[in-house]
Scaffold this active site. Structure first.
Site, PDB file in Angstrom:
ATOM      1  CD  GLU A 167     -45.601  27.304 -16.134  1.00 17.49           C
ATOM      2  OE1 GLU A 167     -45.697  27.887 -17.229  1.00 17.49           O
ATOM      3  OE2 GLU A 167     -45.595  27.916 -15.048  1.00 17.49           O
ATOM      4  CD  GLU A 357     -42.272  29.098 -12.853  1.00 20.32           C
ATOM      5  OE1 GLU A 357     -43.157  29.897 -13.244  1.00 20.32           O
ATOM      6  OE2 GLU A 357     -41.604  28.396 -13.627  1.00 20.32           O
TER       7      GLU A 357
HETATM    8  O1  IFM Z   1     -41.995  33.503 -16.879  1.00 23.17           O
HETATM    9  C1  IFM Z   1     -42.872  32.428 -16.744  1.00 23.17           C
HETATM   10  C2  IFM Z   1     -42.109  31.135 -16.581  1.00 23.17           C
HETATM   11  O2  IFM Z   1     -41.223  30.909 -17.625  1.00 23.17           O
HETATM   12  C3  IFM Z   1     -43.059  29.973 -16.522  1.00 23.17           C
HETATM   13  N1  IFM Z   1     -44.099  30.194 -15.548  1.00 23.17           N
HETATM   14  C4  IFM Z   1     -44.780  31.456 -15.543  1.00 23.17           C
HETATM   15  C5  IFM Z   1     -43.777  32.586 -15.548  1.00 23.17           C
HETATM   16  C6  IFM Z   1     -44.504  33.937 -15.524  1.00 23.17           C
HETATM   17  O3  IFM Z   1     -45.367  34.055 -16.602  1.00 23.17           O
END
Ligand code: IFM
Length: 462
Positions: A167, A357
């Site tokens: 990210e 994710e």
């Molecule tokens: O917890 C975070 C993760 O570290 C990175 N992506 C989003 C998740 C939820 O906010």
């Protein structure tokens, strides 16, 4: 594909974690300080003064946590390496104990038939590198390339899937523009510089991986948000396209060979002057050839014009009444995941996609029967898998899905209150309980097909 709501053969069913959010043991075995250790000590930086000092104690409990993967029938696990465990000073001597830890973890995953998907940078920059300018310094991209290469040398014989950077937009914007994440800076020029150096670091790491001529494959895990205009008004459409440039295209385009998008370059240049952090040849390095797109998907953005709003005169419109939201207020519109996956193929071609994710905050805890009946997470999971399935049906090469997260964990500036796990963690006792959503996911993974969420068997303590 087994037909109906079956998923392709070899589909990776996984869950994700990251080192700082679950490991704890911040002083163990020679680990160095990270920027998050330092940031958590800043008064008011993290809700309730929480820190990652203990987190889920995954550094010590990893074996029993791998048993949970077995209970969930998962054939893949995404976790991150803690850079400060491997190189306590960021770029100095390696810490053998740190390398040995992940050696054992990877060996055990493989012995259990679980494919590791390893993230190299999930936000825990060694503080020693922050002291040298952090990601604002171009030299840190060189340090990252050396760190990445050391990881490829140590684990590349067993690890085939590498996420270089997690990210980059969040690191740039939350960490360097809004000051909400470590290192807590508030400067647009710093944010743009950092985002460029993160992409450069990715490209340099891919070059190092290629030079080893092994079977390793690499990609970035992008935080992607499909954007929609709040109305048909040209200003709202412009807001939506601009926001897409800000959060999505600024990363996807250069990594996938299109260079930085011209409209966004102009926006940044109007605000911060020439983008002289981008030097000749950088965009070739950034486009060094990713093997997959990592999609971190949580929600979408409905955008509207808002003259004067920072940084570009637009804002996210309030969620429409009736749209379901998570406990953190994030709108749930699973079809937007399908839209996003289709768009990735339309814009970037037939490149493999991993949903690295996807998840939701729901605060359900154990009931009187000791089980966690998180019916809303089960529905969220089910609907997002159905959305991914629609994209697969339409030909998008989605190769795996990793739920965020395996465990409830440290949610950065929000501390421990938001719960994302398929497995509940009682922090004082470190007891784990597989939630109903985890049991549903276990059935889907075992069947390699989307089965209807049925009545869950009684959870038992792990
Ligand atoms: O917890 C975070 C993760 O570290 C990175 N992506 C989003 C998740 C939820 O906010």
């Amino acid at each position: 594909m087994s037909g109906g709501l079956g998923f392709p053969e070899g589909f990776l069913w996984g869950a994700s974690t990251s080192a700082y959010q679950v490991e704890g043991a911040v002083d163990a075995d020679g680990r160095g300080e990270s920027i998050w250790d330092r940031f958590c000590r800043r008064p008011g930086a993290v809700e309730g003064g929480d820190t990652g000092e203990t987190a889920c104690d995954h550094y010590r409990r990893w074996r029993s946590d791998l048993d949970l993967l077995g209970e969930l029938n998962l054939n893949a696990y995404r976790f991150s390496l803690a850079w400060p465990r491997l190189f306590p000073d960021g770029d100095g001597p390696a810490n053998r104990a740190g390398f040995d830890h992940y050696d054992r973890l990877i060996d055990e995953l493989l012995a259990r038939g679980v494919t590791p998907l390893v993230t190299l940078y999930h936000w825990d920059l060694p503080q020693a590198l922050q002291d040298r300018g952090g990601w604002r310094s171009r030299a840190v991209a060189d340090c990252f390339a050396r760190y990445a290469d050391a990881c490829f040398a140590a684990y590349g014989d067993r690890v085939r899937h590498w996420v270089t950077i997690n990210e980059p937009w969040i690191v740039g914007v939350l960490g360097h523009l809004l000051g909400l994440h470590a290192p807590g800076e508030k400067d647009l020029r710093a944010a743009v510089t950092v985002m460029h150096h993160l992409l450069l670091a990715h490209g340099r790491a891919v070059q190092a991986l290629r030079a080893r001529r092994g079977e390793g494959r690499a990609g970035v895990a992008f935080s992607l948000f499909p954007n929609y205009p709040a109305s048909d008004a040209p200003a709202d459409r412009e807001a939506s396209w601009g926001s897409d440039g800000y959060v999505n295209r600024w990363f996807l385009d250069p990594v996938h060979g299109r260079g930085y998008p011209a409209d966004m370059r102009r926006r940044y240049e109007r605000r911060i002057g020439p983008l002289d952090m981008v030097r000749g040849g950088d965009t070739d390095i950034i486009a060094a050839g990713s093997d997959f797109i990592g999609v971190n998907f949580y929600t979408s953005r409905v955008m509207r014009a808002a003259p004067g709003a920072e940084p570009f005169g637009w804002e996210v419109a309030p969620t429409e009444t009736g749209t379901p939201v998570t406990d953190t207020g994030w709108a749930i519109v699973p079809q937007t995941l399908t839209d996003l996956l289709l768009r990735l193929r339309a814009d970037y071609g037939d490149i493999d996609v991993y949903i690295t994710e996807n998840g939701a905050v729901y605060s359900d805890g154990p009931g009187a029967d000791g089980a966690v009946h998180d019916e809303r997470r089960t529905r969220f999971l089910h609907e997002h898998l159905a959305a991914a399935h629609r994209a697969i049906d339409a030909g998008v090469p989605v190769r795996g899905y990793f739920h965020w997260s395996l465990l409830d964990n440290f949610e950065w500036a929000m501390g421990y209150a938001p719960r994302f796990g398929l497995v509940h963690v009682d922090y004082p006792s470190q007891r784990r309980i597989v939630k109903d959503s985890g049991r549903h996911y276990a059935r889907v993974a075992a069947a390699n097909a989307l089965t209807p969420p049925g009545p869950a068997p009684r959870s038992r303590d792990a």
